[in-house]
Design a protein around this motif. Sequence first.
Motif, short mmCIF file in Angstrom:
data_model
loop_
_atom_site.label_atom_id
_atom_site.label_comp_id
_atom_site.label_asym_id
_atom_site.label_seq_id
_atom_site.Cartn_x
_atom_site.Cartn_y
_atom_site.Cartn_z
N GLY A 183 0.82 -1.20 0.00
CA GLY A 183 0.00 0.00 0.00
C GLY A 183 0.85 1.24 0.00
N SER A 184 0.21 2.38 -0.22
CA SER A 184 0.93 3.63 -0.30
C SER A 184 1.05 4.27 1.09
CB SER A 184 0.21 4.58 -1.25
OG SER A 184 -1.11 4.81 -0.80
N LYS A 185 1.68 5.41 1.11
CA LYS A 185 1.89 6.14 2.35
C LYS A 185 0.54 6.48 2.99
CE LYS A 185 4.00 10.54 3.54
NZ LYS A 185 4.79 11.61 2.96
N LYS A 186 0.42 6.23 4.27
CA LYS A 186 -0.79 6.48 5.07
C LYS A 186 -1.97 5.60 4.67
CE LYS A 186 0.81 10.48 6.91
NZ LYS A 186 0.90 10.88 8.26
N ARG A 187 -1.75 4.62 3.80
CA ARG A 187 -2.81 3.71 3.37
C ARG A 187 -2.29 2.27 3.44
NH1 ARG A 187 -7.70 5.38 2.76
NH2 ARG A 187 -8.03 4.01 1.01
N PRO A 188 -2.08 1.72 4.63
CA PRO A 188 -1.45 0.41 4.75
C PRO A 188 -2.34 -0.72 4.25
CG PRO A 188 -2.22 1.13 6.87
CD PRO A 188 -2.43 2.28 5.94
N PHE A 189 -1.67 -1.74 3.75
CA PHE A 189 -2.30 -2.98 3.32
C PHE A 189 -1.26 -4.07 3.56
CE2 PHE A 189 -3.32 -6.28 0.25
CZ PHE A 189 -4.67 -6.43 0.45
#
Length: 128
Positions: A11-17
């Motif tokens: 995932g991207s920054k501040k959007r974890p996966f």
Amino acid sequence: MALKLRLARGGSKKRPFYRIVVTDSRMPRDGRFIEKLGTYNPLLAKDSEDRIKMDLDRVKHWMGQGAKPTDRVARMLEAAGVLEKQTRNNPKKAEPGTKAKERAEEKAAKAAEAAAAPAEEPAEATAE
């Protein structure tokens, strides 16, 4: 080879996966892994079915091969009913650090001096 069941971040920054993977413990967190066992999306609601998806048969297989789950994955497996629930106790978590203890001791010493100093002055004044 020491096997681990752990989370690999995506995932991207501040959007974890996260992917739930089985890997050699010496590999980096997001590095090479042996097999992807599921996914974890912390941004979804806690009651959502898509928040945690795991292939429990493969998890049991790898645990039978000696793979040890990390704390977070172990909690997920406990919720899924694969592992029995463990009681966790960390009494040192609430204990202040060494610097905080030193500051508290200094503050207590100053307070004791301040309390003792005014008590002595009136006693001297009444003696005269």
